[in-house]
Design an enzyme around this catalytic site. Sequence first.
Site, PDB file in Angstrom:
ATOM      1  N   GLY A 215       0.891  -1.265   0.003  1.00 47.31           N
ATOM      2  CA  GLY A 215      -0.156   0.108   0.025  1.00 47.31           C
ATOM      3  C   GLY A 215       0.749   1.378  -0.140  1.00 47.31           C
ATOM      4  N   SER A 216       0.618   2.366   0.525  1.00 50.15           N
ATOM      5  CA  SER A 216       1.202   3.645   0.651  1.00 50.15           C
ATOM      6  C   SER A 216       2.400   3.621   1.208  1.00 50.15           C
ATOM      7  CB  SER A 216       0.080   4.632   1.349  1.00 50.15           C
ATOM      8  OG  SER A 216      -1.037   4.671   0.596  1.00 50.15           O
TER       9      SER A 216
END
Length: 492
Positions: A215-216
């Site tokens: 993810g981020s």
Amino acid sequence: MTTYIRRAAALCLVLLVALLVNAARVQVFQADRLGADPANRRTVLARYAEPRGDILVEGRPVTGSADTGELLRHERTYTDGPLYAPVTGHASQTYGTSLVEAAEDAVLSGTSPRLAGLPLLGGLGTGRRPGGHVATTVRAALQRAAYEGLAGRRGAVVALEPASGRVLALVSSPSYDPGVLSGTGPGVAAAWARLNAAPDRPMLNRALRETYPPGSTFKIVTAAAALDAGIVTDVHAPSGAPDPYRLPGTRTLLPNEAEGCGDASLAYAIRWSCNTVLARLGVEVGLSRMVRAARAFGFNDPDLRVPSRVAPSRFDTDMSPDRLALSAIGQYDTRATPLQMAMVAAAVAGGGEVAHPYLVDSVTTAGGGLVGRTLRRTYARAMSPSTARTLRELMVDVVERGSGSKAGIPGAEVGGKTGTAQHGVGNQGTPYAWFIGWARAAGAPRPAVAVAVVVEDATARREEISGGGSAAPIARAVMEAALAAERARGAD
């Protein structure tokens, strides 16, 4: 008569030579094969005739040996088994060894030539030496903080010392007691079957052997690539990225969870985790430079050992621009182990250089004589020092003003990056909550710890899952333990 005696003597000499040659063939050329033959009980009996060497945490044994009085005399025991199982693994008379018990089996079982007084001659002896001891780099306070922070939820925590690569904590949850697998008999077989059938897979080492969409948190890799390539020269300048962003060559629009991401700067995009800015940057960096950047952090390395085997983290080397955009924000096929993402945080904290992570500090004989010590090695240069300085500032901003506020520690400098990774068909699975970060005590010359946390909380409501809310508090507890240990060492 003399002729017959000579012929008989010659025949006896030939037979004696043949006997010696066959004995040499068996002892020199077939010894390993015969020793490894499952039907050879002498090897198995010898293996368990003496106590196994211990695995140590801060000088304290977290393993032991119990005298059963049976044919397989000594059986492995564990202190705080579930707490340290992701480090030690198991040593089972029935199911073999895993993790450090496997990687250092020759030392622990006393068969390593390194334990001999004369290493070059060690292989010539027939006796089994007492098992040596293996001292780990793990710090008990950090290990316990990570274990208690996960509180039985599926997930993992890895903490590294950025300057050296020492693994300070390695936790996988849920865990198990490796002592239930140590011996033989129906009880051990039942425990093995139960653990392997458990839906939460407690014997899976999620810290080293499971890969997740990061993810981020992967946006730190993309930002490093963009800064090193000169695509971003001012982190506070508008990026030109629209909100939403249309993926190249498609009609698919990539949205943001955060507000204010349209034309946002890189600094704002890292602070609030804007998908559009980093996805567009990944496309501008281009596939070849993104692949090089990911490799420098440790992605796509099938040979990483700590010394236990680590599953390779993955960043695709052949994909279209739209998929590159998604990969640049840690989605699509990008996958990472928690150890890998701790290496990303450590690279930022360490000035851009990645130290090779390691879990075994030293090996000694049973009497305490030093056999070997792991030395610091550079794994790779992940980014330039100036890029690392910039990213440290951006990660501090995430904690002080952005999505990672729950990782903040009063009186310390803390940098971090949150992540909420989508997965499953149509991204309908419960998201994974991520946090990576590092901490430096006030006045200290460099960060003391870098950490990665991932939480798979299948019982939580989807809208309540976030890296800042679920993972950051665990990271904070681990970093606090690291800073407290650093203060204690400084006071001695």
